[in-house]
Design a protein around this motif. Structure first.
Motif, short mmCIF file in Angstrom:
data_model
loop_
_atom_site.label_atom_id
_atom_site.label_comp_id
_atom_site.label_asym_id
_atom_site.label_seq_id
_atom_site.Cartn_x
_atom_site.Cartn_y
_atom_site.Cartn_z
N GLY A 37 22.29 42.78 51.86
CA GLY A 37 22.96 43.09 53.12
C GLY A 37 22.58 42.16 54.25
N TYR A 38 21.83 41.11 53.95
CA TYR A 38 21.43 40.16 54.99
C TYR A 38 22.61 39.28 55.38
CZ TYR A 38 16.67 41.23 53.34
OH TYR A 38 15.52 41.86 52.96
N THR A 39 22.83 39.18 56.68
CA THR A 39 23.83 38.25 57.20
C THR A 39 23.15 36.90 57.44
OG1 THR A 39 23.37 38.79 59.50
CG2 THR A 39 25.06 40.13 58.38
N PRO A 40 23.94 35.84 57.59
CA PRO A 40 23.33 34.55 57.93
C PRO A 40 22.49 34.63 59.22
CG PRO A 40 25.56 34.21 57.17
CD PRO A 40 25.37 35.70 57.30
N LEU A 41 22.92 35.44 60.19
CA LEU A 41 22.15 35.57 61.43
C LEU A 41 20.79 36.22 61.17
CD1 LEU A 41 21.92 35.29 64.51
CD2 LEU A 41 22.94 37.59 64.69
N ILE A 42 20.76 37.29 60.39
CA ILE A 42 19.49 37.94 60.06
C ILE A 42 18.57 36.93 59.37
CG2 ILE A 42 18.39 39.68 58.60
CD1 ILE A 42 20.87 41.49 59.16
N ILE A 43 19.10 36.17 58.45
CA ILE A 43 18.31 35.19 57.70
C ILE A 43 17.80 34.08 58.63
CG2 ILE A 43 18.50 33.37 55.95
CD1 ILE A 43 20.22 35.43 54.36
N ALA A 44 18.66 33.57 59.50
CA ALA A 44 18.24 32.51 60.44
C ALA A 44 17.12 33.02 61.34
CB ALA A 44 19.43 32.04 61.26
N CYS A 45 17.26 34.23 61.84
CA CYS A 45 16.26 34.79 62.76
C CYS A 45 14.94 35.05 62.05
CB CYS A 45 16.80 36.06 63.41
SG CYS A 45 18.17 35.73 64.52
N TYR A 46 15.01 35.63 60.88
CA TYR A 46 13.80 35.96 60.12
C TYR A 46 13.03 34.70 59.74
CZ TYR A 46 10.81 38.64 56.99
OH TYR A 46 9.73 39.24 56.38
N ASN A 47 13.74 33.60 59.55
CA ASN A 47 13.13 32.33 59.16
C ASN A 47 12.89 31.41 60.35
OD1 ASN A 47 12.85 32.26 56.07
ND2 ASN A 47 14.85 33.17 56.43
N HIS A 48 12.95 31.95 61.55
CA HIS A 48 12.68 31.24 62.80
C HIS A 48 13.49 29.96 62.92
CE1 HIS A 48 10.15 29.54 66.15
NE2 HIS A 48 10.56 30.72 66.58
N GLN A 49 14.80 30.14 62.90
CA GLN A 49 15.74 29.03 63.07
C GLN A 49 16.60 29.31 64.30
OE1 GLN A 49 15.36 26.41 61.38
NE2 GLN A 49 14.24 27.07 59.58
N PRO A 50 16.04 29.12 65.51
CA PRO A 50 16.77 29.49 66.73
C PRO A 50 18.08 28.73 66.94
CG PRO A 50 14.69 28.40 67.29
CD PRO A 50 14.69 28.63 65.81
N GLU A 51 18.11 27.44 66.59
CA GLU A 51 19.35 26.68 66.78
C GLU A 51 20.45 27.20 65.87
OE1 GLU A 51 16.38 25.10 66.01
OE2 GLU A 51 15.87 24.49 68.05
N ALA A 52 20.09 27.52 64.64
CA ALA A 52 21.06 28.09 63.69
C ALA A 52 21.53 29.45 64.19
CB ALA A 52 20.44 28.20 62.30
N ALA A 53 20.59 30.26 64.68
CA ALA A 53 20.95 31.59 65.19
C ALA A 53 21.93 31.47 66.36
CB ALA A 53 19.69 32.34 65.62
N LYS A 54 21.65 30.55 67.28
CA LYS A 54 22.54 30.37 68.44
C LYS A 54 23.92 29.92 67.99
CE LYS A 54 22.95 28.29 73.02
NZ LYS A 54 24.32 28.74 73.05
N LEU A 55 23.98 29.00 67.06
CA LEU A 55 25.26 28.51 66.54
C LEU A 55 26.05 29.65 65.91
CD1 LEU A 55 27.12 26.05 65.90
CD2 LEU A 55 25.88 25.85 63.75
N LEU A 56 25.38 30.48 65.12
CA LEU A 56 26.05 31.62 64.49
C LEU A 56 26.56 32.61 65.54
CD1 LEU A 56 23.57 32.03 61.55
CD2 LEU A 56 26.02 31.55 61.29
N LEU A 57 25.72 32.91 66.53
CA LEU A 57 26.13 33.82 67.60
C LEU A 57 27.33 33.26 68.37
CD1 LEU A 57 22.58 34.85 68.80
CD2 LEU A 57 24.32 36.43 67.88
N ASP A 58 27.28 31.97 68.66
CA ASP A 58 28.38 31.33 69.40
C ASP A 58 29.68 31.30 68.59
OD1 ASP A 58 26.65 30.93 71.52
OD2 ASP A 58 26.34 28.79 71.11
N ASN A 59 29.56 31.51 67.27
CA ASN A 59 30.75 31.50 66.41
C ASN A 59 31.10 32.90 65.88
OD1 ASN A 59 31.91 28.64 65.79
ND2 ASN A 59 29.70 28.39 66.03
N GLY A 60 30.65 33.93 66.62
CA GLY A 60 31.10 35.28 66.32
C GLY A 60 30.22 36.13 65.43
#
Length: 157
Positions: A37-60
Motif C-alpha cells: 500500500g506504499y505510494t511513491p510519496l510514502i517511499i520517497a519520504c521514508y527514504n529521505h528524498q525531499p526533492e522527489a517528494a516535492k516533485l510528486l506533491l507538485d504533480n498531484g
C-alpha cells in the motif's frame, strides 16, 4: 502495479527526479500503491528524498495517502526523524492528527522514537496531544513509557 508505476516507485526510493519526471510525463500514476500500500510519496519520504517528494506533491500526489496499515508519509517522516520532509508535507496540507490503524499519530511516532525535533515541530504546528491510541494511551503516556524526558517537558507545556 504496471511497469511504469514500478519505475516511479523505484525512482522515488532512489530520489531520481529525472526518471520520476519522465515516468510522470509518460502517464505513471503518482498515487499508485505497491503490495504493502506504499505510494511513491510514502517511499520517497521514508527514504529521505525531499526533492522527489516535492516533485510528486507538485504533480498531484495525495499528501494524506496511507498504506494498508494506515500509515502516511508524515508518520514515516516522524518515525525516521526527518524534519525537512515533515515541514514539506505540512506545507502541502498533510493531516497532522491523522491516526493509523492502531490509533497512533505522527506526534506519537516522534515521541516513541525520540525524534524530539519532530515533537517540537509538530506541537508548534498545532498537533493534538490529547489524541489516544487504540490502547487508550496519550502521547504523554508514551513519552513516560519511553523515558523520553525532553518530550515529557515539551508535552507538559
Amino acid at each position: 502495479m504496471t511497469q511504469l508505476n514500478q519505475v516511479l516507485t523505484v525512482a522515488a526510493r532512489q530520489g531520481n527526479t529525472e526518471v520520476l519526471q519522465e515516468a510522470i510525463k509518460q502517464g505513471a500514476d503518482v498515487n499508485s500503491k505497491d503490495e504493502k500500500g506504499y505510494t511513491p510519496l510514502i517511499i520517497a519520504c521514508y527514504n529521505h528524498q525531499p526533492e522527489a517528494a516535492k516533485l510528486l506533491l507538485d504533480n498531484g500526489a495525495d499528501v494524506n495517502a496511507a498504506d494498508f496499515g494506515g500509515n502516511t508519509a508524515l508518520m514515516g517522516a516522524a518515525f525516521k526523524g526527518y524534519a525537512d520532509i515533515a515541514k514539506l508535507l505540512l506545507e502541502h496540507g498533510a493531516d497532522i492528527d491523522r491516526q493509523h490503524g492502531n490509533g497512533g499519530s505522527a506526534l506519537m511516532f516522534a515521541t516513541m522514537f525520540g525524534r524530539n525535533e519532530l515533537v517540537k515541530l509538530l506541537l508548534d504546528r498545532g498537533a493534538d496531544k490529547t489524541i489516544l491510541d487504540s490502547r487508550g494511551l496519550s502521547v504523554l503516556d508514551l513519552a513516560v513509557q519511553q523515558g523520553n524526558e525532553e518530550a515529557i517537558s515539551l508535552l507538559a507545556h
